[in-house]
Write an enzyme that holds these catalytic residues in place. Structure first.
Site, PDB file in Angstrom:
ATOM      1  N   LYS A  97       0.806  -1.229   0.000  1.00 56.25           N
ATOM      2  CA  LYS A  97       0.000   0.000   0.000  1.00 56.25           C
ATOM      3  C   LYS A  97       0.837   1.276   0.000  1.00 56.25           C
ATOM      4  CE  LYS A  97      -4.178  -1.833   0.109  1.00 56.25           C
ATOM      5  NZ  LYS A  97      -5.153  -1.635  -0.973  1.00 56.25           N
ATOM      6  N   GLU A  99      -9.878   5.445   3.071  1.00 54.65           N
ATOM      7  CA  GLU A  99     -10.680   4.331   3.552  1.00 54.65           C
ATOM      8  C   GLU A  99      -9.737   3.155   3.762  1.00 54.65           C
ATOM      9  OE1 GLU A  99      -9.461   2.720   0.001  1.00 54.65           O
ATOM     10  OE2 GLU A  99     -10.197   4.764   0.262  1.00 54.65           O
ATOM     11  N   SER A 130       1.634  -9.821  -0.896  1.00 49.38           N
ATOM     12  CA  SER A 130       1.318  -8.396  -0.822  1.00 49.38           C
ATOM     13  C   SER A 130       1.442  -7.785   0.562  1.00 49.38           C
ATOM     14  CB  SER A 130      -0.096  -8.149  -1.358  1.00 49.38           C
ATOM     15  OG  SER A 130      -1.036  -8.943  -0.648  1.00 49.38           O
TER      16      SER A 130
END
Length: 432
Positions: free
Chosen positions: A92, A114, A387
């Site tokens: 991210k 969010e 990830s």
């Protein structure tokens, strides 16, 4: 090689994508488009972005040959792209840095985001702390409970975390509330969307910032494959989990032209694709509009969004990025499902076999990679995008496996050394 140029000038990936927003957000969206157009190829912007990725995030992230797992599966060689080793513990941060740099240049002092699993929220809070930006993160109250370590991390970093009680109290509802905030505070606020969804230019912009994952892999894989005795210079398959789909698009996009490499997205099959309790938008959804773009949506016959289910908060979403919808339709990418049970088994397997604790989201990709490897030859290869790391999930896993886990010493009635009074947090300027 596969010729691929998407999206078009209006943000459409075939019939998907576009920008479906209220009139109050039209100016903000156009302002963002203009800013991204101005800076996406700007040498100074790109130099700063690359510097941050190298010195703040710690890129490039390594590719790891899971040799023991590969031997035990008895088929293809499995490699892991270690996005879990990034600062903040997931992919991210790649996207958040790029968007925060835009926010600074656009003069927006307040950032909203969010989050589902909390990784995007943590990454946003991290970069806002670094750049001195106000940060507000919306998170479904159900996710607040199952991802409590990340909630506290966000607060430590100075963010305000707003639990969302509406709807299913998960990622979809957090995104709804963030959109409402943006409408009300559009002049001073930048909305950092964490996935390849939302109105144009978000799906393209997030993909572009995340594509560093695949670009690195293209350089790293030839040497790794040669050392492992595999044929070819690139993997036979690239596998990644898909909720909204940013980590998957980040590794898929640079590989799209490589037609010999299969692209496989792994959706959350929950309790089974035919159970009604899953988050498999591509496999069980239909075209519709969600959060400003046209894509595959889990909806009923009246077009109402249905509730989703997944053991992983980050995959618990009723839509998917429009580029994934397009890649599925044209047959360039394949989308499959992994159940909660299979993901949990892969989580424990990777912990015990490779010494790596994966995020539950990533565990879906690991599970399918292991399943696929058994059908392939030992000289073939699979690259799995790992990830994120699983620290945030150990409470959930402990509950589901009957293990003992306490969130902090006081949960066991223990005292903590360091003083009886709470530590005062001194902000810049001296006032506590």
């Amino acid at each position: 090689m596969y010729d691929y140029h998407q999206p078009d000038a209006s943000g459409h990936f075939g019939k998907y994508g576009g920008s479906f927003v209220s009139e109050t957000l039209t100016h903000a969206i156009n302002e963002l488009k203009d800013a991204y157009t101005k800076y996406q190829n700007d040498p100074e912007f790109l130099r700063e972005f690359q510097y941050e990725l190298a010195h703040f995030v710690g890129r490039p992230s390594p590719v790891y040959h899971a040799a023991r797992t590969s031997r035990e599966m008895g088929g293809a060689q499995i490699f892991l792209k270690r996005e879990d080793l990034n600062h903040t513990g997931a992919h991210k941060i790649n996207n958040v840095i790029g968007q925060a740099m835009l926010a600074k240049r656009m003069g927006k002092p307040r950032v909203i985001a969010e989050t589902g699993a909390g990784q995007h929220g943590v990454a946003t809070a991290t970069i806002c702390a670094r750049y001195g930006l106000e940060c507000v993160v919306y998170m479904g109250s159900e996710d607040v409970k199952r991802q409590s370590p990340n909630v506290y991390r966000m607060k430590l970093l100075g963010a305000t975390v707003v639990p969302v009680e509406s709807g299913s109290k998960t990622l979809k509802d957090a995104l709804n509330e963030a959109m409402r905030d943006w409408v009300a505070n559009v002049d001073n606020t930048f909305y950092i969307i964490g996935t390849v969804a939302g109105p144009h230019p978000y799906p393209m912009m997030v993909r572009d910032f995340q594509s560093v994952i695949g670009k690195e892999a293209l350089v790293q894989m030839p040497e790794m494959l040669k050392a492992a005795g595999c044929k070819g210079e690139q993997p036979d398959a690239v596998v990644a989990c898909v909720g909204g789909g940013s980590n998957a698009m980040g590794i898929f996009y640079p590989y799209v032209p490589y037609s010999d490499t299969k692209l496989i997205g792994v959706e959350a099959a929950g309790e089974g694709l035919d159970s009604g309790k899953h988050s498999a938008s591509i496999q069980r959804g239909s075209p519709g509009v969600l959060h400003g773009n046209r894509t595959y949506v889990l909806q009923d016959d009246n077009g109402q969004v249905t509730e989703t289910h997944s053991v992983s908060a980050g995959l618990d979403y009723p839509g998917v990025g429009p580029e994934h919808a397009y890649l599925s339709d044209i047959g360039r990418a394949q989308y499959v499902g992994i159940t909660d049970k299979e993901a949990l088994e892969a989580f424990h397997y990777l912990c015990r076999t490779e010494g790596i604790i994966p995020a539950l989201e990533s565990s879906h990709a690991v599970a399918y990679g292991m399943k696929l490897a058994k059908t392939m030859r030992p000289d073939q290869s699979i690259l799995v995008n790992l990830s994120g790391r699983g620290d945030k999930d150990i409470g959930t896993v402990a509950d589901l496996s009957g293990g003992d886990f306490f969130c902090r010493p006081s949960c066991q009635g223990q005292s903590v050394k360091g003083g009886e009074k709470p530590v005062q947090i001194v902000k810049q300027g001296g006032a506590a």
